[in-house]
Design a protein around this motif. Structure first.
Motif, mmCIF file in Angstrom:
data_model
loop_
_atom_site.group_PDB
_atom_site.id
_atom_site.type_symbol
_atom_site.label_atom_id
_atom_site.label_comp_id
_atom_site.label_asym_id
_atom_site.label_seq_id
_atom_site.Cartn_x
_atom_site.Cartn_y
_atom_site.Cartn_z
ATOM 1 N N ILE A 181 6.870 153.552 52.201
ATOM 2 C CA ILE A 181 6.380 152.251 52.043
ATOM 3 C C ILE A 181 4.929 151.930 52.472
ATOM 4 O O ILE A 181 4.416 152.820 53.385
ATOM 5 N N SER A 182 4.313 150.971 51.954
ATOM 6 C CA SER A 182 3.199 150.400 52.593
ATOM 7 C C SER A 182 3.697 148.909 53.228
ATOM 8 O O SER A 182 4.687 148.524 52.420
ATOM 9 N N ASP B 2 6.396 141.263 52.057
ATOM 10 C CA ASP B 2 6.280 142.072 53.389
ATOM 11 C C ASP B 2 6.040 143.704 53.180
ATOM 12 O O ASP B 2 5.330 144.109 53.794
ATOM 13 N N LEU B 3 6.697 144.153 51.986
ATOM 14 C CA LEU B 3 6.926 145.387 51.788
ATOM 15 C C LEU B 3 5.953 145.998 50.386
ATOM 16 O O LEU B 3 6.690 145.129 49.353
ATOM 17 N N VAL B 4 5.575 147.058 50.350
ATOM 18 C CA VAL B 4 5.210 147.508 48.829
ATOM 19 C C VAL B 4 5.630 148.837 48.717
ATOM 20 O O VAL B 4 5.694 149.516 49.586
ATOM 21 N N LEU C 225 5.537 148.803 43.594
ATOM 22 C CA LEU C 225 6.349 147.560 43.325
ATOM 23 C C LEU C 225 6.327 146.691 44.575
ATOM 24 O O LEU C 225 5.744 147.236 45.650
ATOM 25 N N ILE C 226 6.959 145.447 44.598
ATOM 26 C CA ILE C 226 6.979 144.640 45.706
ATOM 27 C C ILE C 226 8.363 144.211 46.202
ATOM 28 O O ILE C 226 9.075 143.756 45.228
ATOM 29 N N VAL C 227 8.544 144.112 47.386
ATOM 30 C CA VAL C 227 9.824 143.679 48.052
ATOM 31 C C VAL C 227 9.690 142.156 48.210
ATOM 32 O O VAL C 227 8.925 141.672 49.000
ATOM 33 N N ASP C 228 10.165 141.172 47.426
ATOM 34 C CA ASP C 228 10.131 139.779 47.507
ATOM 35 C C ASP C 228 11.416 139.313 47.776
ATOM 36 O O ASP C 228 12.038 139.038 46.990
ATOM 37 N N GLY C 229 11.672 138.915 49.152
ATOM 38 C CA GLY C 229 12.856 138.621 49.500
ATOM 39 C C GLY C 229 13.846 139.545 49.128
ATOM 40 O O GLY C 229 13.639 140.598 49.966
ATOM 41 N N ASP C 230 14.862 139.565 48.547
ATOM 42 C CA ASP C 230 15.826 140.647 48.155
ATOM 43 C C ASP C 230 15.646 141.450 47.037
ATOM 44 O O ASP C 230 16.511 142.147 46.325
#
Length: 545
Positions: free
Chosen positions: A38-39, A49-51, A435-440
Motif C-alpha cells: 500500500i501507500s 488513509d490508504l491507497v 484505488l482508495i480505501v474510504d471507510g470500509d
C-alpha cells in the motif's frame, strides 16, 4: 494477456513512486506476483488513509496467476493483502516473521480461513510452475528482509526487494559477499533493484553505529526520554531495550503497531532478551531519569502516540526539560505533519534530537557505494530499477551503465517489459491505476467520489430546496444552506442575494423540473462567484406536491 515463450515483467505499483510495491513476472502462460503493498494517503485524497494498487490487469488474468511471494513485512510490500488478495485466489509465501505480520492482518479482516499462507524457511525455495524462487537474506530495517533469486527457462532474475549492506547487523544474518558472488557466477539475466537512496553518495551505515550513538546520547540525558522510531525496525527496538538497561531506565512502549511488532517478534524467536514493559501509569510514577518511552508517530501521524502526547490527550506526558529522540528518517511528504508535532513539543519546552544532531538513525536502503557493490557481485546483463520515483530510477540506470552493466531499462507502472528472448524492451501498456480505501469501501482514486470531494474541499457547497405545490406552481421562497463557502462575515447578505437570484430563475418555470434545477443552480453559482471568486457545487432539491 497470457505470456508466451518469453519472460515478462510488469509493475503495477512501486515504479515511478516510493511505496505500493507490486511486481509481476510472466513466462510460458503463467504469472507470479512479488509483493502486494500500500501507500498512505495524502491531501489529494481527502478523508482517506490508504491507497491500494489497481490490480485490474491480473484480476482479469487471475486463472494464470500461480502465487504471491512476499519479500518482507513492510506495509508498502504487504499492506494491500487483506484488501485484494482474496479475490486473486492464490496462495501467499513468506518467511516466518513476515508471515506472522500477514497473519495478524488476515485475522483482523476475518480472512485467515480464506487465504492460504505458506511459511518459507530462511534461505528456502518455492517452485511455482516454471518459476523457481529462492529466498536470499539481505539486511534491511526489518527482520527477514529478502531478495528473491527467480530462476526461469529464459534466465535468472535477482529481485532485491528493499536492502542495504550492514557489516554489523543487530538482528538476522544477511548473505555474505561470497554468497552473492556465487549467485552472480550462476549467471543473472536481470537485476531488479531498489532505487530509493541512489542519490546518497555514502553507504547507509550500520545499526551498530546507531546503537553506540543512542547509548552515548541517552547517557548524557538526566530527564525523561521518549524515542520515536519505525515500529518494524526490530534491530532498533532491540538496541533501545539494551540502551534502557545500560542507562538504568525502565522501558515503556506506546503504540499499537509497536505492541504488535514486539509480540510477533517474540513469537518468531526475536527480541528474546527484551526488557519487561511498564504500564503507562507505572512509567509516569517513576523518576524522570529512570524511564525511557518508545512511541509511534515519528512521521507526524495525527492519531499516533507521539502526536497525542504532544496534544496532551495521552496517559503519558512530557514536561519541560524532557527529551524526544527522532530515531527515524523524515519521509518526503511528511515534513509539515512532523513540523506541527515538533512545534508543539517546542512550545512545551521539550528538547528534540534528530538524525541531524546525532547518528541515531540509518536508512534501510542502499546508497551508491552499496549499489556498486551489488553490481559487482551479481553482474547482471540487464539492470531494471524499481522502488523509486522516475528521477531515482533514471539515476540508477545511469549509475549501473557507468559501472559496466551492459544494458539498463527504465520502466514505470503499467509498462509491459519483455526481458527475454532478445533485447529487453517495453512491448505494451497495461492499466496500473490507484484505488482508495474510504471507510470500509474501496473506490477508484480518480472516480466520481474523490472528484466531488476535491471540488467541495476547494470550492464549498450550497444546497437549495424548492417546493412545487399541487397546482404545479413554485411555493414560497427557496431555502438555502452553505458549507465551506468563504462568506463568513457577510453570510446573511450573501444568502439574501442568492435567494433573490434563485427566485428570479424560478420565474421561467414552465413545468420542466430538470430545466428548473439547472436554471437555479447556475443563478446561485453565478452569485457565489461574484461574491467569492469561487465556483461552489450547488445542489438543487425540488419537492413536489
Amino acid at each position: 494477456m497470457k505470456p508466451k515463450n518469453e519472460l515478462l515483467f510488469l509493475a503495477l505499483g512501486g515504479s515511478g513512486e516510493i511505496g505500493m510495491n507490486v511486481n509481476l513476472y510472466g513466462c510460458n502462460g503463467k504469472w507470479i506476483m512479488v509483493d502486494l503493498g500500500i501507500s498512505f494517503s495524502d491531501p489529494y485524497y481527502p478523508g482517506t488513509d490508504l491507497v491500494l494498487p489497481d490490480l485490474e490487469f491480473i484480476e482479469r488474468n487471475a486463472k494464470d496467476l500461480l502465487g504471491i511471494v512476499l519479500t518482507h513485512g513492510h506495509e508498502d510490500h504487504i499492506g494491500a493483502i487483506p484488501w485484494l488478495a482474496e479475490e486473486l485466489g492464490v496462495p501467499l509465501y513468506a518467511t516466518k516473521f513476515t508471515a506472522g505480520l500477514i497473519g495478524y492482518k488476515l485475522r483482523e479482516h476475518g480472512l485467515e480461513k480464506n487465504i492460504e499462507l505458506n511459511v518459507v524457511e530462511d534461505d528456502g525455495h518455492v517452485q511455482l510452475g516454471d518459476f523457481g524462487i529462492r529466498y536470499v537474506p539481505l539486511a534491511h530495517s526489518i527482520a527477514e528482509g529478502n531478495a528473491l533469486l527467480i530462476e526461469t527457462p529464459y534466465g535468472n532474475i535477482f529481485h532485491t526487494g528493499d536492502w542495504k549492506i550492514d557489516e554489523e547487523p543487530q538482528i538476522g544474518t544477511p548473505s555474505t559477499a561470497e554468497e552473492l558472488t556465487a549467485i552472480g557466477d550462476e549467471g543473472v539475466l536481470a537485476l531488479v533493484c531498489d532505487s530509493t537512496n541512489v542519490f546518497n553518495d555514502n553507504a547507509s551505515g550500520s545499526e551498530a553505529m546507531v546503537r553506540e550513538s543512542l547509548m552515548e546520547t541517552c547517557r548524557a540525558i538526566d530527564t525523561r526520554i521518549m524515542v520515536t522510531t519505525f515500529a518494524s525496525n526490530l534491530a532498533r527496538l532491540q538496541t533501545l531495550g539494551e540502551v534502557a538497561k545500560a542507562t538504568g531506565r525502565e522501558l515503556c512502549v506506546a503504540g499499537r503497531s509497536l505492541d504488535r511488532m514486539i509480540e510477533n517478534a517474540k513469537a518468531t524467536g526475536y527480541l528474546k532478551n527484551f526488557p519487561e514493559v511498564l504500564r503507562f501509569d507505572e512509567a509516569m510514577q517513576l523518576p524522570r531519569s529512570k524511564v525511557m518511552i518508545v512511541a509511534t508517530g515519528g512521521q507526524g501521524e495525527p492519531r499516533a502516540a507521539l502526536a497525542r502526547v504532544a496534544q496532551g490527550n495521552h496517559k503519558l506526558s512530557l514536561e519541560t526539560g524532557d527529551v524526544v529522540l527522532f530515531s527515524s528518517k523524515q519521509i518526503p511528504g511528511n515534513e509539515i505533519a512532523i513540523g506541527i508535532i515538533q512545534n508543539r513539543l517546542a512550545e512545551m519546552d521539550v528538547a528534540m534530537v534528530t538524525e541531524r544532531q546525532a547518528d541515531i538513525h540509518v536508512s534501510g536502503h542502499p546508497g551508491r557505494p552499496e549499489l556498486k557493490a551489488m553490481y559487482d557481485w551479481i553482474r547482471p546483463d540487464i539492470l531494471l530499477p524499481v522502488h523509486g520515483e522516475m528521477r531515482h530510477m533514471k539515476e540508477q540506470a545511469r549509475l549501473g551503465l557507468a559501472h559496466g552493466i551492459p544494458r539498463a531499462l527504465v520502466q514505470k507502472n503499467g509498462d509491459m517489459v519483455r526481458l527475454a528472448p532478445g533485447e529487453p524492451k517495453i512491448i505494451g501498456r497495461e492499466r496500473a491505476g490507484r484505488l482508495i480505501v474510504d471507510g470500509d469501501i474501496i473506490i477508484a482514486a480518480d472516480g466520481a467520489t474523490m472528484n466531488e470531494r476535491r471540488r467541495i474541499s476547494n470550492n464549498g457547497q450550497i444546497s437549495v430546496a424548492l417546493a412545487i405545490d399541487a397546482g404545479g406552481n413554485i411555493a414560497g421562497d427557496p431555502v438555502m444552506q452553505t458549507q465551506g463557502v468563504p462568506i463568513e462575515d457577510e453570510r446573511d447578505e450573501f444568502l439574501d442575494e442568492a435567494v433573490d437570484a434563485a427566485k428570479k430563475a424560478t420565474r421561467k418555470f414552465d413545468g420542466d423540473i430538470g430545466k428548473l434545477r439547472e436554471d437555479v443552480r447556475l443563478a446561485v453559482r453565478r452569485t457565489a462567484r461574484e461574491w467569492t471568486g469561487k465556483k461552489p457545487i450547488v445542489d438543487v432539491l425540488v419537492v413536489e406536491g
